[in-house]
Design a protein around this motif. Structure first.
Motif, PDB file in Angstrom:
ATOM      1  N   GLU A 130     -25.146 -15.953 101.832  1.00 53.08           N
ATOM      2  CA  GLU A 130     -26.298 -16.688 101.312  1.00 53.08           C
ATOM      3  C   GLU A 130     -26.800 -16.053 100.025  1.00 53.08           C
ATOM      4  O   GLU A 130     -27.176 -16.757  99.090  1.00 53.08           O
ATOM      5  N   ARG A 131     -26.803 -14.718  99.955  1.00 53.58           N
ATOM      6  CA  ARG A 131     -27.271 -14.069  98.725  1.00 53.58           C
ATOM      7  C   ARG A 131     -26.352 -14.385  97.548  1.00 53.58           C
ATOM      8  O   ARG A 131     -26.812 -14.648  96.438  1.00 53.58           O
ATOM      9  N   VAL A 132     -25.046 -14.367  97.803  1.00 59.21           N
ATOM     10  CA  VAL A 132     -24.099 -14.703  96.736  1.00 59.21           C
ATOM     11  C   VAL A 132     -24.337 -16.132  96.267  1.00 59.21           C
ATOM     12  O   VAL A 132     -24.368 -16.414  95.058  1.00 59.21           O
ATOM     13  N   LEU A 133     -24.554 -17.048  97.207  1.00 62.78           N
ATOM     14  CA  LEU A 133     -24.781 -18.440  96.852  1.00 62.78           C
ATOM     15  C   LEU A 133     -26.082 -18.587  96.061  1.00 62.78           C
ATOM     16  O   LEU A 133     -26.136 -19.358  95.086  1.00 62.78           O
ATOM     17  N   ARG A 134     -27.122 -17.865  96.454  1.00 62.77           N
ATOM     18  CA  ARG A 134     -28.378 -17.930  95.701  1.00 62.77           C
ATOM     19  C   ARG A 134     -28.188 -17.429  94.279  1.00 62.77           C
ATOM     20  O   ARG A 134     -28.734 -17.992  93.327  1.00 62.77           O
ATOM     21  N   GLY A 135     -27.391 -16.368  94.132  1.00 61.09           N
ATOM     22  CA  GLY A 135     -27.100 -15.867  92.792  1.00 61.09           C
ATOM     23  C   GLY A 135     -26.367 -16.899  91.956  1.00 61.09           C
ATOM     24  O   GLY A 135     -26.660 -17.073  90.761  1.00 61.09           O
ATOM     25  N   VAL A 136     -25.435 -17.612  92.574  1.00 65.18           N
ATOM     26  CA  VAL A 136     -24.686 -18.665  91.875  1.00 65.18           C
ATOM     27  C   VAL A 136     -25.631 -19.790  91.461  1.00 65.18           C
ATOM     28  O   VAL A 136     -25.545 -20.309  90.333  1.00 65.18           O
ATOM     29  N   ARG A 137     -26.526 -20.170  92.348  1.00 67.41           N
ATOM     30  CA  ARG A 137     -27.472 -21.258  92.049  1.00 67.41           C
ATOM     31  C   ARG A 137     -28.360 -20.903  90.855  1.00 67.41           C
ATOM     32  O   ARG A 137     -28.597 -21.734  89.961  1.00 67.41           O
ATOM     33  N   VAL A 138     -28.842 -19.671  90.824  1.00 64.29           N
ATOM     34  CA  VAL A 138     -29.700 -19.240  89.721  1.00 64.29           C
ATOM     35  C   VAL A 138     -28.900 -19.099  88.427  1.00 64.29           C
ATOM     36  O   VAL A 138     -29.357 -19.486  87.344  1.00 64.29           O
ATOM     37  N   GLN A 139     -27.686 -18.547  88.538  1.00 61.90           N
ATOM     38  CA  GLN A 139     -26.858 -18.384  87.338  1.00 61.90           C
ATOM     39  C   GLN A 139     -26.448 -19.724  86.763  1.00 61.90           C
ATOM     40  O   GLN A 139     -26.401 -19.901  85.534  1.00 61.90           O
ATOM     41  N   TYR A 140     -26.176 -20.694  87.615  1.00 58.51           N
ATOM     42  CA  TYR A 140     -25.834 -22.034  87.155  1.00 58.51           C
ATOM     43  C   TYR A 140     -26.993 -22.619  86.342  1.00 58.51           C
ATOM     44  O   TYR A 140     -26.792 -23.194  85.260  1.00 58.51           O
ATOM     45  N   GLU A 141     -28.196 -22.472  86.853  1.00 60.65           N
ATOM     46  CA  GLU A 141     -29.365 -22.987  86.131  1.00 60.65           C
ATOM     47  C   GLU A 141     -29.540 -22.265  84.804  1.00 60.65           C
ATOM     48  O   GLU A 141     -29.867 -22.880  83.786  1.00 60.65           O
ATOM     49  N   ASP A 142     -29.318 -20.950  84.807  1.00 61.13           N
ATOM     50  CA  ASP A 142     -29.468 -20.162  83.584  1.00 61.13           C
ATOM     51  C   ASP A 142     -28.465 -20.604  82.525  1.00 61.13           C
ATOM     52  O   ASP A 142     -28.820 -20.823  81.360  1.00 61.13           O
ATOM     53  N   TYR A 143     -27.203 -20.739  82.910  1.00 62.30           N
ATOM     54  CA  TYR A 143     -26.174 -21.177  81.965  1.00 62.30           C
ATOM     55  C   TYR A 143     -26.452 -22.599  81.472  1.00 62.30           C
ATOM     56  O   TYR A 143     -26.177 -22.925  80.305  1.00 62.30           O
ATOM     57  N   THR A 144     -26.975 -23.453  82.349  1.00 64.31           N
ATOM     58  CA  THR A 144     -27.277 -24.833  81.950  1.00 64.31           C
ATOM     59  C   THR A 144     -28.334 -24.861  80.863  1.00 64.31           C
ATOM     60  O   THR A 144     -28.208 -25.583  79.858  1.00 64.31           O
ATOM     61  N   GLU A 145     -29.387 -24.061  81.033  1.00 62.23           N
ATOM     62  CA  GLU A 145     -30.443 -24.007  80.016  1.00 62.23           C
ATOM     63  C   GLU A 145     -29.929 -23.373  78.728  1.00 62.23           C
ATOM     64  O   GLU A 145     -30.292 -23.798  77.626  1.00 62.23           O
ATOM     65  N   ARG A 146     -29.082 -22.360  78.878  1.00 67.35           N
ATOM     66  CA  ARG A 146     -28.494 -21.726  77.694  1.00 67.35           C
ATOM     67  C   ARG A 146     -27.608 -22.707  76.943  1.00 67.35           C
ATOM     68  O   ARG A 146     -27.604 -22.736  75.702  1.00 67.35           O
ATOM     69  N   ARG A 147     -26.860 -23.525  77.683  1.00 68.95           N
ATOM     70  CA  ARG A 147     -25.999 -24.528  77.045  1.00 68.95           C
ATOM     71  C   ARG A 147     -26.832 -25.514  76.239  1.00 68.95           C
ATOM     72  O   ARG A 147     -26.486 -25.864  75.099  1.00 68.95           O
TER      73      ARG A 147
END
Length: 260
Positions: free
Chosen positions: A104-121
């Motif tokens: 679950e922690r790994v998945l939460r990290g992926v969810r947050v990183q996905y949002e971060d990369y999306t905003e950066r894009r």
């Protein structure tokens, strides 16, 4: 102590957290990491990297509040914006560092990183500049993240090979409700944590309903019922919200240092 001294004292507590986080970062930098890291290693680290960034931002904003308070000249509205960001960042970190299983922690990290990369894009695309000669754009990093997460079965893959995006992490309102809701001591209804976020946001966005709280009428009203008013800042109120944010920051930092 008066309210300004209390704010400054909270600033000292925040500095202690900053020192502990810096010591942890220095210790981590001296570790010999296996090379190359596995895909799971990289994705596991995302939760902690994003949590550390959020904690650092929370520290910085609360430090700014303490610095202003030490001058004993408090602006009427502006500190609420700093406190809001500090509290929101601390909650972002707390969610990543909750006592959950590793998957679950790994998945939460992926969810947050996905949002971060999306905003950066979005940021990169809005510049209309050519890509750099070295490194990767956010769009490429996003594609790598999706591929790696799917390889570990963290994201579902459709029959045609399309990788489904992860569920977004909780937004600020949801995080405040999750961690800051409370039951009245008299056994009355639950006070939703979003109350605090909405109040601070009202100040941050210059909304009339928030910025005129505590206003005192000055002079007579005109024929339309309108009149002038003097705005009086409630520094005790600001301190109470700063204290709440600082306590959440301390909780997040403790969780980070215990699990990192």
């Amino acid at each position: 102590m008066d309210v300004y001294e209390k704010m400054a004292a909270l600033g000292d507590e925040v500095e202690e957290i900053a020192i502990r986080m810096a010591a942890s970062a220095l210790a981590q930098s001296r570790l010999i990491h296996p090379s190359p890291q596995t895909t799971r290693d990289r994705l596991t680290a995302m939760a902690f990297h994003n949590a550390a960034t959020s904690i650092a931002s929370s520290i910085d904003h609360l430090r700014a509040v303490a610095i202003v308070a030490s001058g004993r000249r408090i602006p009427t509205f502006a500190l609420m914006t700093l406190v809001r960001t500090a509290h929101e960042c601390a909650l972002d970190a707390q969610w990543l560092l909750d006592d959950v299983d590793e998957e679950e922690r790994v998945l939460r990290g992926v969810r947050v990183q996905y949002e971060d990369y999306t905003e950066r894009r979005k940021f990169e695309q809005s510049s209309n500049r050519p890509p750099p000669s070295k490194g990767k754009l956010a769009a490429d990093r996003l594609a790598d993240l999706m591929r790696d997460a799917a390889a570990l079965s963290l994201l579902p893959v459709a029959a045609d090979g399309t990788i489904h995006a992860p569920k977004p992490p909780p937004n600020a309102v949801e995080l405040f409700d999750l961690y800051e809701s409370s039951q009245a001591s008299s056994g009355g209804p639950v006070v939703k944590g979003q109350l605090f976020y909405r109040l601070m946001s009202g100040y941050a966005h210059g909304k009339q309903w928030a910025t005129t709280i505590g206003s005192v009428p000055v002079g007579d009203r005109d024929t339309h019922g309108n009149g002038a008013a003097r705005i009086i800042a409630n520094d005790d109120h600001t301190y109470a919200l700063m204290l709440q944010a600082a306590r959440r920051l301390a909780s997040a930092a403790d969780a980070y240092l215990a699990r990192r």
